[in-house]
Design an enzyme around this catalytic site. Structure first.
Site, PDB file in Angstrom:
ATOM      1  N   GLU A 135       0.820  -1.212   0.000  1.00  0.00           N
ATOM      2  CA  GLU A 135       0.000   0.000   0.000  1.00  0.00           C
ATOM      3  C   GLU A 135       0.855   1.265   0.000  1.00  0.00           C
ATOM      4  O   GLU A 135       0.820   2.041   0.950  1.00  0.00           O
ATOM      5  CB  GLU A 135      -0.981  -0.027   1.186  1.00  0.00           C
TER       6      GLU A 135
ATOM      7  N   CYS B  57       0.400  33.366  11.038  1.00  0.00           N
ATOM      8  CA  CYS B  57       0.966  34.145  12.142  1.00  0.00           C
ATOM      9  C   CYS B  57       1.766  33.254  13.097  1.00  0.00           C
ATOM     10  O   CYS B  57       1.597  33.348  14.300  1.00  0.00           O
ATOM     11  CB  CYS B  57      -0.156  34.855  12.878  1.00  0.00           C
TER      12      CYS B  57
HETATM   13  C1  PLP Z   1      -0.987   1.763   7.333  1.00  0.00           C
HETATM   14  C2  PLP Z   1      -0.339   2.602   6.297  1.00  0.00           C
HETATM   15  N1  PLP Z   1      -0.185   2.108   5.064  1.00  0.00           N
HETATM   16  C3  PLP Z   1       0.386   2.839   4.066  1.00  0.00           C
HETATM   17  C4  PLP Z   1       0.830   4.126   4.315  1.00  0.00           C
HETATM   18  C5  PLP Z   1       1.461   4.886   3.175  1.00  0.00           C
HETATM   19  O1  PLP Z   1       2.741   5.273   3.482  1.00  0.00           O
HETATM   20  P1  PLP Z   1       3.672   5.902   2.345  1.00  0.00           P
HETATM   21  O2  PLP Z   1       2.971   7.081   1.781  1.00  0.00           O
HETATM   22  O3  PLP Z   1       4.906   6.260   3.053  1.00  0.00           O
HETATM   23  O4  PLP Z   1       3.879   4.853   1.315  1.00  0.00           O
HETATM   24  C6  PLP Z   1       0.696   4.680   5.588  1.00  0.00           C
HETATM   25  C7  PLP Z   1       1.168   6.044   5.882  1.00  0.00           C
HETATM   26  O5  PLP Z   1       1.051   6.589   6.920  1.00  0.00           O
HETATM   27  C8  PLP Z   1       0.094   3.894   6.611  1.00  0.00           C
HETATM   28  O6  PLP Z   1      -0.064   4.381   7.853  1.00  0.00           O
END
Ligand code: PLP
Length: 409
Positions: free
Chosen positions: A268, A339
């Site tokens: 992901e 600010c």
């Molecule tokens: C559970 C989870 N998956 C995927 C991501 C995506 O991370 P990145 O944008 O560093 O690939 C995050 C980012 O916070 C996450 O918390």
């Protein structure tokens, strides 16, 4: 991006023309770059046991999600609201993966009603989900006690982190799931964002595969999270995607060749797909020299639009878009128009001589910019456009002052 005669061209459109047409500050996403990133990931992980999801939190723009969806990606969500958006964008529940923390029973009820697979990150959340949705399958997020991340606040593995179930408690969480009448279908890890060390991430993947042996009779999915970083600082080396992918594929192929029950691997990534595809265009409003020799360039943007520079000092290159490549002869404090003194994009940054009205482009603005935007100081949130083959399409309109009234009773 291209540079022609010292002028910045994004998706075939001159950046200064975008600023004229849509105003500033403005977020610009280059479609070809997003697609190129998506295809690079698909190529590296080409294997029918791997499914790719875009971490929607990186940039929750529905037109962008559709574009990424058209490349075959699902959406990874971290809140009930994101699941709602993903469903509204047309993703079917089987193309949505959910991993969140601190869920209320109400959020759990909503998630259960959608049929989206959830990863839970505390034993008590497992127990609560068992009460809300008995008989379901779940995943649990594991903290392997090793982190990767560009900064401590984006490092989510390790003993300092609230996220995930400590790996030593994985067995306990699985027993809680069984008692609650839930089936443990998945294990998940996400140890941080912006990591550039493929070897460390591969080590975490190995740890998860080893842990999976304990639950091999029910597991179907190992979710390795995101966290694939992109270079920010001039000396950063790009993430070695091919080595990481080869390692992950070797692990899953070995598992599937040696176990009765096959596993799917989910990934992901967020930043990796869209960070470098995005620019923020912003104008210099004030050039303010001080007697000590500092020169502040106050921009028409601020940490409402890009929080990372203030929150964890993330490094972003700035360019004077009509003088690309011009010699950088003077040091500036590039700061926002809020600010707060902490509203700083870059300190002691060499730039070409700046004048009020100059248009600047900040690179690496396509992830975690607008997604963290706020109306602090009652300033409207900027617009976002998608550029491709010489055309620009508005994909998020600029807020108006009336929008500021929307939540007021
Ligand atoms: C559970 C989870 N998956 C995927 C991501 C995506 O991370 P990145 O944008 O560093 O690939 C995050 C980012 O916070 C996450 O918390």
């Amino acid at each position: 991006m291209e540079v022609i005669d010292g002028r910045l061209i994004l998706g075939g459109v001159e950046a200064s023309a975008l600023a004229e047409e849509f105003g500033t500050p403005l977020f610009v996403m280059e479609e070809s770059e997003v697609r190129a990133r998506a295809r690079r990931l698909k190529k590296a992980f080409a294997n029918r046991s791997v499914k790719l999801f875009y971490a929607g939190k990186a940039n929750p723009n529905l037109r962008l999600w559709e574009l990424i969806g058209s490349e075959g990606f699902g959406i990874d969500c971290c809140s009930a609201g994101e699941v709602y958006l993903a469903l509204r964008a047309g993703f079917s529940p089987d193309r949505i993966s959910f991993t969140g923390t601190g869920l209320s029973a109400e959020e759990m009820r909503y998630l259960a009603s959608t049929g989206v697979a959830v990863n839970l990150d505390a034993t008590s959340q497992v127990e609560m989900y068992g009460r809300v949705a008995p008989g379901r399958a779940i995943g649990i997020r594991i903290n392997p006690m090793v982190g990767t991340g560009s900064h401590l606040s984006c490092t989510t593995g390790g003993s300092h982190s609230k996220l995930g179930i400590p790996i030593d408690y994985a067995r306990q969480a699985s027993e809680a799931a069984a008692r609650a009448g839930l089936t443990l279908r998945g294990l998940h890890v996400h140890t941080g964002s912006g990591g550039l060390d493929a070897a460390v991430m591969l080590g975490t993947a190995r740890t998860l595969f080893e842990l999976a042996e304990q639950f091999a009779d029910t597991l179907e999915v190992l979710d390795l999270g995101g966290g694939l970083g992109v270079p920010h600082e001039p000396e950063d080396r790009p993430f070695d995607l091919e080595t990481y992918a080869r390692g992950v594929l070797a692990l899953v192929n070995h598992w599937n060749g040696s176990h009765a029950r096959p596993l799917e691997v989910f990934l992901e990534p967020g930043q990796y797909l869209t960070c470098e595809a995005g620019w923020m265009l912003t104008r210099v409003v004030i050039v303010k020299p001080t007697p000590e020799g500092r020169v502040f360039a106050i921009l028409d943007s601020n940490f409402n639009h890009y929080l990372g520079t203030a929150l964890y000092k993330s490094y972003h290159e700035f360019h004077a878009v009509s003088r690309m490549g011009a010699p950088r002869t003077r040091s500036y404090e590039l700061v926002g128009n809020l600010c707060n003194t902490g509203d700083t994009f870059a300190s002691d940054r060499l730039m070409p001589e700046l004048a009020e009205g100059d248009l600047l482009g900040m690179v690496n603005a396509g992830a975690y910019g607008l997604s963290r935007s706020s109306n602090y100081n009652s300033r409207p949130i900027p617009a976002e456009v998608l550029v491709s083959e010489g055309q620009a399409k508005l994909i998020r309109r600029r807020q108006t002052y009336e929008d500021l009234l929307l939540w007021q009773e």
